[in-house]
Design an enzyme around this catalytic site. Structure first.
Site, mmCIF file in Angstrom:
data_model
loop_
_atom_site.group_PDB
_atom_site.id
_atom_site.type_symbol
_atom_site.label_atom_id
_atom_site.label_comp_id
_atom_site.label_asym_id
_atom_site.label_seq_id
_atom_site.Cartn_x
_atom_site.Cartn_y
_atom_site.Cartn_z
ATOM 1 N NE ARG A 180 17.055 -6.934 -4.314
ATOM 2 C CZ ARG A 180 17.092 -6.625 -2.409
ATOM 3 N NH1 ARG A 180 17.452 -7.389 -1.607
ATOM 4 N NH2 ARG A 180 16.967 -5.293 -2.314
ATOM 5 C CE LYS B 207 6.546 6.066 10.898
ATOM 6 N NZ LYS B 207 6.956 4.843 10.754
ATOM 7 N N GLY C 83 11.859 -1.221 -3.034
ATOM 8 C CA GLY C 83 10.850 -1.538 -2.895
ATOM 9 C C GLY C 83 9.350 -1.282 -2.661
ATOM 10 N N GLY D 98 16.793 0.166 0.083
ATOM 11 C CA GLY D 98 17.349 1.185 0.786
ATOM 12 C C GLY D 98 18.745 1.558 0.172
HETATM 13 N N1 LIG Z 1 -2.754 7.667 3.319
HETATM 14 C C1 LIG Z 1 -1.947 6.611 3.928
HETATM 15 N N2 LIG Z 1 -2.110 6.260 5.395
HETATM 16 C C2 LIG Z 1 -1.161 5.570 5.930
HETATM 17 N N3 LIG Z 1 -0.281 4.733 5.709
HETATM 18 C C3 LIG Z 1 0.303 4.786 4.326
HETATM 19 C C4 LIG Z 1 -0.737 5.947 3.373
HETATM 20 N N4 LIG Z 1 0.066 6.140 1.897
HETATM 21 C C5 LIG Z 1 1.174 5.241 2.132
HETATM 22 N N5 LIG Z 1 1.298 4.543 3.522
HETATM 23 C C6 LIG Z 1 1.735 2.863 3.699
HETATM 24 O O1 LIG Z 1 3.259 3.167 3.220
HETATM 25 C C7 LIG Z 1 3.855 2.420 3.431
HETATM 26 C C8 LIG Z 1 4.945 2.659 2.588
HETATM 27 O O2 LIG Z 1 6.058 3.763 2.679
HETATM 28 P P1 LIG Z 1 7.332 3.600 3.292
HETATM 29 O O3 LIG Z 1 7.675 4.859 4.105
HETATM 30 O O4 LIG Z 1 7.157 2.653 4.200
HETATM 31 O O5 LIG Z 1 7.673 2.916 1.523
HETATM 32 P P2 LIG Z 1 8.825 2.646 1.373
HETATM 33 O O6 LIG Z 1 8.704 0.940 1.923
HETATM 34 O O7 LIG Z 1 10.266 3.366 1.030
HETATM 35 O O8 LIG Z 1 9.005 2.462 -0.770
HETATM 36 P P3 LIG Z 1 9.877 1.784 -1.264
HETATM 37 O O9 LIG Z 1 10.041 1.152 -0.566
HETATM 38 O O10 LIG Z 1 9.265 2.049 -2.370
HETATM 39 O O11 LIG Z 1 10.422 3.859 -1.073
HETATM 40 C C9 LIG Z 1 3.133 0.970 2.416
HETATM 41 O O12 LIG Z 1 3.094 0.045 3.518
HETATM 42 C C10 LIG Z 1 1.713 2.193 2.737
HETATM 43 O O13 LIG Z 1 0.822 1.303 2.888
HETATM 44 O O1 LIG Z 2 16.872 -6.283 0.679
HETATM 45 C C1 LIG Z 2 17.927 -5.067 0.489
HETATM 46 O O2 LIG Z 2 16.977 -3.747 1.207
HETATM 47 C C2 LIG Z 2 19.039 -5.094 0.778
HETATM 48 O O3 LIG Z 2 19.733 -6.418 0.603
HETATM 49 C C3 LIG Z 2 19.742 -4.902 2.096
HETATM 50 O O4 LIG Z 2 19.590 -6.380 2.834
HETATM 51 P P1 LIG Z 2 19.253 -4.997 4.186
HETATM 52 O O5 LIG Z 2 18.937 -4.131 5.211
HETATM 53 O O6 LIG Z 2 19.240 -6.242 5.871
HETATM 54 O O7 LIG Z 2 21.376 -4.583 4.560
#
Ligand SMILES: Nc1ncnc2c1ncn2[C@@H]1O[C@H](COP(=O)(O)OP(=O)(O)OP(=O)(O)O)[C@@H](O)[C@H]1O
Ligand SMILES: O=C(O)[C@H](O)COP(=O)(O)O
Length: 394
Positions: free
Chosen positions: A36, A197, A350, A373
């Site tokens: 970043r 989820k 993410g 996010g």
């Molecule tokens: N089959 C599964 N069963 C349980 N957990 C899982 C499975 N597949 C993936 N995960 C978990 O899902 C998590 C990521 O899910 P999440 O919905 O938080 O995605 P995210 O962080 O929103 O992804 P991004 O940041 O790329 O948007 C990871 O920690 C991963 O281990």
């Molecule tokens: O890491 C992030 O997604 C941004 O810096 C926003 O942070 P925040 O979710 O604490 O508002």
């Protein structure tokens, strides 16, 4: 993007309040990923070359409106200074007499980094008084913090009420790629949605269904879809209260002629652990008590053939529990397929970014968003407050 950017305004000799997202991963005061910070350099250099006085502002962590020693931006200032090859003066606050005095002493081409703006409770409340105090420090507001653009805070949105507000180069680039992919994609257009989820990504899936040709589902959320289709999924993660929703999303896909791809085989484990016993099974043969933690090799092949033939691919969320090497093959396979796609490939931020880095193919992607996010909300089709406040291009 229909918003003014730093290219459209006169910056020579101007004091510029430049909001960046320096919310970087840090362990014991050491920055573990500076993506970043590096992503903000083109804007900072542009402002310096234009002869501006650059006042950088960022949040870091969630200090809840008070000073927290470990959440100071001091290590970031040192690292930025090394990257820029120039002194970055780090202040101990983001408003107040000392800040005003330091800004008054700035020469053209100087850089100041203010302290974490979230040390003031007014930041997250978008308090007009704090926003005005930020605005009084500068002549122009530049928002380059795409990662925080989904927050309507004093330094991301409120400040724009008082001084001219334009986009930085990173903000412009994020919106060009993410916005371009969603509004004028070259087809076939494929979206890959994974992660844990369904609940967290319903809005994303619903919005993508109105735009894509293929929608690939993986990760934990695929289990809810598989169960909704009538498969036994053993002890896999599943949201039983979202089965009807999964059925409705499948029906919407059919109505719209979107090809919805789901796993045909999965890697199952006898417990949630890196050294669990594992086996690859067809989705109609998941043993009782076992849990699906990754997509299987046949699924990867199927997904791969769709991905490499696409002209635009957007990906958000891992295909399995990629943090454990034993269950990272599906995610790495999809990352490699994206690297082999000659079309536009965009990673929505993410966990998926960590996954492409783990696969060693990050530099093969067209665009990797710095927003977690923020990129999700953008993909949901929401207008981001930090973008909405910027001046429109006539
Ligand atoms: N089959 C599964 N069963 C349980 N957990 C899982 C499975 N597949 C993936 N995960 C978990 O899902 C998590 C990521 O899910 P999440 O919905 O938080 O995605 P995210 O962080 O929103 O992804 P991004 O940041 O790329 O948007 C990871 O920690 C991963 O281990
Ligand atoms: O890491 C992030 O997604 C941004 O810096 C926003 O942070 P925040 O979710 O604490 O508002």
């Amino acid at each position: 993007m229909n918003k003014k950017s730093i290219r459209d305004v006169n910056l020579a000799g101007k004091r510029v309040f430049c909001r960046v997202d320096f919310n970087v991963p840090m362990q014991d005061g050491v920055i573990t990923d500076d993506t970043r910070i590096r992503a903000a350099l083109p804007t900072i250099r542009f402002l310096l070359d234009a002869g501006a006085k650059v006042i950088l502002a960022s949040h870091f962590g969630r200090p809840k409106g008070q000073g927290v020693e470990e959440m100071r931006l001091t290590p970031v200032a040192a690292h930025l200074s090394a990257l820029l090859g120039k002194e970055v003066q780090k202040l101990d606050d983001s408003v107040g007499p000392d800040v005003e005095a330091a800004v008054a002493n700035m020469q053209n081409g100087d850089v100041i980094l203010l302290e974490n703006v979230r040390f003031h409770a007014g930041e997250e409340k978008n308090d007009p008084e704090l926003a005005q105090r930020f605005a009084q420090l500068a002549d122009v507001f530049v928002n380059d913090a795409f990662g925080a653009a989904h927050r309507a805070h004093a330094s991301t949105a409120g400040i724009a009420q008082y001084i001219p507000a334009v986009a930085g180069l990173l903000m412009e680039k994020e919106i060009r790629f993410l916005g371009g992919a969603l509004t004028r994609p070259e087809r076939p257009f494929t979206a890959i949605v994974g992660g844990a989820k369904v609940k967290d990504k319903i809005a994303v899936i619903e919005n993508l269904l109105t735009k894509v040709d293929h929608l690939i589902i993986g990760g934990g959320m695929a289990n809810t879809f598989l169960k909704a289709k009538g498969y036994g999924i053993g002890a896999s993660l599943c949201e039983d209260d979202k089965l009807d929703l999964a059925r409705s999303l499948m029906a919407q896909a059919e109505e719209r002629g979107v090809q919805l791809l789901m796993p045909v085989d999965v890697v199952v484990a006898d417990r949630f652990a890196p050294d669990a016993q594992k086996q690859t099974v067809s989705v109609d043969a998941i043993p009782d008590g076992w849990m699906a933690l990754d997509i299987g090799p046949k699924t990867v092949e199927r997904y791969r053939s769709v991905i490499v033939d696409s002209r635009t691919v957007v990906w958000n969320g891992p295909m399995g529990v990629f943090e454990m090497d034993a269950f990272a093959h599906g995610t790495i396979g999809v990352a490699q397929a994206m690297a082999d796609c000659s079309g536009t490939t965009i990673i929505g931020g993410g966990d998926s970014v960590a996954a492409v880095e783990k696969a060693g193919v990050a530099e093969k992607m067209t665009h990797i968003s710095t927003g977690g996010g923020a990129s999700l909300e953008f993909m949901e089709g929401k207008e981001l407050p930090g973008v909405a406040v910027l001046e429109d291009n006539e």
